[in-house]
Motif scaffolding. Structure first.
Motif, PDB file in Angstrom:
ATOM      1  N   GLY A   9       1.108  -1.378  -0.069  1.00  0.00           N
ATOM      2  CA  GLY A   9      -0.005   0.056   0.080  1.00  0.00           C
ATOM      3  C   GLY A   9       0.534   1.571   0.040  1.00  0.00           C
ATOM      4  O   GLY A   9       1.387   1.836  -0.961  1.00  0.00           O
ATOM      5  N   VAL A  10       1.025   2.215   1.066  1.00  0.00           N
ATOM      6  CA  VAL A  10       0.927   3.502   1.316  1.00  0.00           C
ATOM      7  C   VAL A  10       3.430   3.155   0.471  1.00  0.00           C
ATOM      8  O   VAL A  10       2.829   4.038   0.277  1.00  0.00           O
ATOM      9  N   GLY A  11       3.852   2.484   0.780  1.00  0.00           N
ATOM     10  CA  GLY A  11       5.349   2.703   0.339  1.00  0.00           C
ATOM     11  C   GLY A  11       5.160   2.367  -0.783  1.00  0.00           C
ATOM     12  O   GLY A  11       6.122   2.998  -1.633  1.00  0.00           O
ATOM     13  N   GLY A  12       4.309   0.984  -1.273  1.00  0.00           N
ATOM     14  CA  GLY A  12       4.277   0.490  -2.906  1.00  0.00           C
ATOM     15  C   GLY A  12       3.946   1.421  -3.737  1.00  0.00           C
ATOM     16  O   GLY A  12       4.152   2.198  -4.752  1.00  0.00           O
ATOM     17  N   LYS A  14       3.898   4.943  -3.359  1.00  0.00           N
ATOM     18  CA  LYS A  14       4.662   6.158  -3.726  1.00  0.00           C
ATOM     19  C   LYS A  14       5.789   6.221  -4.227  1.00  0.00           C
ATOM     20  O   LYS A  14       6.043   6.895  -5.611  1.00  0.00           O
ATOM     21  N   ASP A  48      -5.010  -2.353  -0.876  1.00  0.00           N
ATOM     22  CA  ASP A  48      -3.683  -1.594  -1.070  1.00  0.00           C
ATOM     23  C   ASP A  48      -3.313  -1.378  -2.099  1.00  0.00           C
ATOM     24  O   ASP A  48      -3.030  -0.957  -2.946  1.00  0.00           O
ATOM     25  N   PRO A 191       9.695  -0.173  -1.280  1.00  0.00           N
ATOM     26  CA  PRO A 191       9.697   0.095   0.236  1.00  0.00           C
ATOM     27  C   PRO A 191       8.604  -0.124   0.927  1.00  0.00           C
ATOM     28  O   PRO A 191       7.849   0.566   1.041  1.00  0.00           O
ATOM     29  N   SER A 192       7.946  -1.395   0.636  1.00  0.00           N
ATOM     30  CA  SER A 192       6.803  -1.811   1.356  1.00  0.00           C
ATOM     31  C   SER A 192       7.669  -2.926   1.954  1.00  0.00           C
ATOM     32  O   SER A 192       8.248  -3.062   2.572  1.00  0.00           O
ATOM     33  N   ASN A 193       6.618  -3.117   3.139  1.00  0.00           N
ATOM     34  CA  ASN A 193       6.190  -4.480   4.154  1.00  0.00           C
ATOM     35  C   ASN A 193       6.907  -5.565   3.652  1.00  0.00           C
ATOM     36  O   ASN A 193       5.879  -6.854   3.067  1.00  0.00           O
ATOM     37  N   SER A 197       3.213  -7.450   3.126  1.00  0.00           N
ATOM     38  CA  SER A 197       3.009  -7.131   1.458  1.00  0.00           C
ATOM     39  C   SER A 197       4.086  -7.352   0.119  1.00  0.00           C
ATOM     40  O   SER A 197       3.522  -7.508  -1.120  1.00  0.00           O
ATOM     41  N   SER A 222      14.837  -0.189   0.513  1.00  0.00           N
ATOM     42  CA  SER A 222      14.181  -0.519   1.756  1.00  0.00           C
ATOM     43  C   SER A 222      13.257   0.472   2.399  1.00  0.00           C
ATOM     44  O   SER A 222      13.547   1.089   2.392  1.00  0.00           O
ATOM     45  N   PRO A 223      12.444  -0.055   2.988  1.00  0.00           N
ATOM     46  CA  PRO A 223      11.399   0.604   3.719  1.00  0.00           C
ATOM     47  C   PRO A 223      11.468   0.974   5.428  1.00  0.00           C
ATOM     48  O   PRO A 223      11.024   1.201   5.839  1.00  0.00           O
ATOM     49  N   VAL A 230       8.776   3.628   8.116  1.00  0.00           N
ATOM     50  CA  VAL A 230       8.685   5.157   7.912  1.00  0.00           C
ATOM     51  C   VAL A 230       6.872   4.968   8.518  1.00  0.00           C
ATOM     52  O   VAL A 230       7.073   6.133   9.017  1.00  0.00           O
ATOM     53  N   LYS A 231       6.504   3.721   8.222  1.00  0.00           N
ATOM     54  CA  LYS A 231       4.978   3.945   8.752  1.00  0.00           C
ATOM     55  C   LYS A 231       4.726   2.113   8.846  1.00  0.00           C
ATOM     56  O   LYS A 231       5.028   1.456   7.864  1.00  0.00           O
ATOM     57  N   THR A 283      15.422   8.332   0.292  1.00  0.00           N
ATOM     58  CA  THR A 283      14.344   7.628  -0.012  1.00  0.00           C
ATOM     59  C   THR A 283      13.172   7.961   0.212  1.00  0.00           C
ATOM     60  O   THR A 283      11.848   7.605   0.567  1.00  0.00           O
ATOM     61  N   MET A 285      10.021   9.838   0.944  1.00  0.00           N
ATOM     62  CA  MET A 285       9.353  10.307  -0.384  1.00  0.00           C
ATOM     63  C   MET A 285       8.275  10.952  -0.082  1.00  0.00           C
ATOM     64  O   MET A 285       6.923  10.047   0.730  1.00  0.00           O
TER      65      MET A 285
HETATM   66  P1  GDP Z   1       0.762  -0.681   3.638  1.00  0.00           P
HETATM   67  O1  GDP Z   1       0.433  -2.713   2.536  1.00  0.00           O
HETATM   68  O2  GDP Z   1      -0.044  -0.108   3.397  1.00  0.00           O
HETATM   69  O3  GDP Z   1       1.100  -1.266   5.071  1.00  0.00           O
HETATM   70  O4  GDP Z   1       1.648  -0.057   2.779  1.00  0.00           O
HETATM   71  P2  GDP Z   1       3.108  -0.974   2.292  1.00  0.00           P
HETATM   72  O5  GDP Z   1       3.518  -2.348   2.611  1.00  0.00           O
HETATM   73  O6  GDP Z   1       3.176  -0.899   1.123  1.00  0.00           O
HETATM   74  O7  GDP Z   1       4.028   0.326   2.539  1.00  0.00           O
HETATM   75  C1  GDP Z   1       4.388  -0.414   4.960  1.00  0.00           C
HETATM   76  C2  GDP Z   1       6.244   0.473   4.468  1.00  0.00           C
HETATM   77  O8  GDP Z   1       6.477   1.589   3.853  1.00  0.00           O
HETATM   78  C3  GDP Z   1       6.390   0.870   5.834  1.00  0.00           C
HETATM   79  O9  GDP Z   1       7.581  -0.418   6.243  1.00  0.00           O
HETATM   80  C4  GDP Z   1       7.327   2.226   5.393  1.00  0.00           C
HETATM   81  O10 GDP Z   1       8.619   2.126   6.854  1.00  0.00           O
HETATM   82  C5  GDP Z   1       7.149   2.247   4.193  1.00  0.00           C
HETATM   83  N1  GDP Z   1       6.977   3.588   3.982  1.00  0.00           N
HETATM   84  C6  GDP Z   1       6.851   4.037   3.711  1.00  0.00           C
HETATM   85  N2  GDP Z   1       6.619   5.542   2.844  1.00  0.00           N
HETATM   86  C7  GDP Z   1       8.531   5.434   3.421  1.00  0.00           C
HETATM   87  C8  GDP Z   1       9.337   6.317   1.996  1.00  0.00           C
HETATM   88  O11 GDP Z   1       8.198   7.336   1.946  1.00  0.00           O
HETATM   89  N3  GDP Z   1      10.462   5.970   2.112  1.00  0.00           N
HETATM   90  C9  GDP Z   1      10.401   4.505   2.597  1.00  0.00           C
HETATM   91  N4  GDP Z   1      11.747   4.099   2.202  1.00  0.00           N
HETATM   92  N5  GDP Z   1       9.771   3.614   2.749  1.00  0.00           N
HETATM   93  C10 GDP Z   1       8.815   3.831   3.030  1.00  0.00           C
END
Ligand code: GDP
Length: 308
Positions: A9-12, A14, A48, A191-193, A197, A222-223, A230-231, A283, A285
């Motif tokens: 989701g979130v990191g992906g 972006k 996601d 940079p997803s979990n 993810s 890297s996340p 980051v979240k 990294t 964003m």
């Molecule tokens: P979720 O399914 O919504 O939790 O989303 P993801 O797995 O895609 O994203 C969560 C991961 O994204 C977390 O581990 C965050 O640390 C990472 N993340 C979010 N924003 C950023 C960013 O701007 N830069 C980097 N490097 N990692 C990020």
């Protein structure tokens, strides 16, 4: 260059957005985790996919990190007033997506077809594909309890310690996903979990084998930044799964699956002497400009790797 981005989701979303802004749309395919999907209030929710679609369509909610910008909450508040569940916040605008998706799925369309329809209506030009058309629910084992993913993630606020991430067996990729890998020059792991993810995508047959057999380069971002997520729960999960919560441990966790690894300037020097090529970049964003800049720098790294 044909690029496949593997995204949660979130990191992906972006990184996917940055890539979508710098490459021709026909060269970009985003393959999205559907392990978080669930049925709720009679609707099929794909968190996601929605986060990726809203981000690509320029309608993401930057304050929450999920859902749509300019959202209101009258329906879910009315659901709560009627004694219904409101722990999973569904915005009024967001509900439209779930209604249309659920209606089309019930009429027999595949999740791939429904996603294509939603993307077209939202003006998204790159290809967004669910990792599979089959349900592939991720579960979280916490000691003796097995939680459905969203119960653990949202309702329990990811607090129960993770003993194991349980992924389903016999989930198959669609023909579109297989074709995207077969024609890709580069696979980017956003940079997803890694555990909830990205692993669910690797778990879909035959994606892991395709990544091994095909000649493309695979680069992960890297996340983990400065030893923290980051979240979300990535760093907490690493601790609970007996891994150091560092970028280096993420690279080592991906192991032979990757050829290149991008990690953050906050962790400069921490990824020396890895088996894969590395690049230390900013990294983080936060803005659209950050997403574009990181995408450009990652593509530059990929082009250098591919030309060697
Ligand atoms: P979720 O399914 O919504 O939790 O989303 P993801 O797995 O895609 O994203 C969560 C991961 O994204 C977390 O581990 C965050 O640390 C990472 N993340 C979010 N924003 C950023 C960013 O701007 N830069 C980097 N490097 N990692 C990020």
């Amino acid at each position: 260059m044909k690029v496949v981005v593997l995204a949660g989701g979130v990191g992906g979303a972006k990184l996917a957005d940055g890539i979508a802004r710098i490459l021709p749309p026909e060269d970009v395919t985003i393959i999205v985790n559907t392990g978080d999907d669930f049925e709720h209030l009679g609707l099929t929710i794909c968190p996601d996919l929605d986060t990726v679609m809203y981000r690509l369509a320029g309608m993401a909610n930057d304050e929450t990190g999920w859902g749509r910008a300019g959202e209101s909450w009258r329906t879910i508040d009315a659901v709560a007033a009627l004694g219904g569940p409101d722990w999973f916040r569904l915005g009024d605008l967001d509900l439209a997506t779930h209604l249309v998706r659920t209606n089309k799925l019930r009429a027999g369309e595949s999740l791939t077809a429904v996603t294509q329809h939603l993307c077209q209506k939202l003006g998204i030009q790159v290809s967004v594909l669910p990792m599979s058309d089959q349900p592939a629910p991720t579960k979280i084992q916490s000691n003796d309890t097995i939680h459905p993913f969203q119960t653990w993630f949202v309702q329990e606020k990811w607090q129960p310690p993770v003993t194991k991430v349980v992924l389903p067996e016999d989930v198959r990729a669609t023909r579109s996903v297989i074709r995207a890998f077969e024609t890709a020059d580069l696979v980017l792991i956003a940079p997803s979990n890694p555990f909830v993810s990205i692993d669910p995508i690797f778990n879909v047959y035959p994606i892991a084998a395709l990544l091994e057999d095909l000649p493309q380069a695979v680069i992960a971002v890297s996340p983990i930044v400065g030893g923290q997520a980051v979240k979300g729960p990535a760093a907490k999960m690493m601790q609970e799964l007996d891994l150091p919560h560092t970028s280096r441990a993420v690279a080592e966790y991906y192991g032979e699956r990757i050829d290149g690894f991008v990690y953050d300037v906050q962790d400069a020097g921490s990824c020396d002497n890895l088996e894969v090529e590395t690049r230390c970049l900013d990294t983080m964003m936060v803005t659209e400009a950050d997403r574009v800049r990181l995408a450009q720098e990652v593509m530059q790294f990929a082009e250098e790797m591919l030309s060697n």
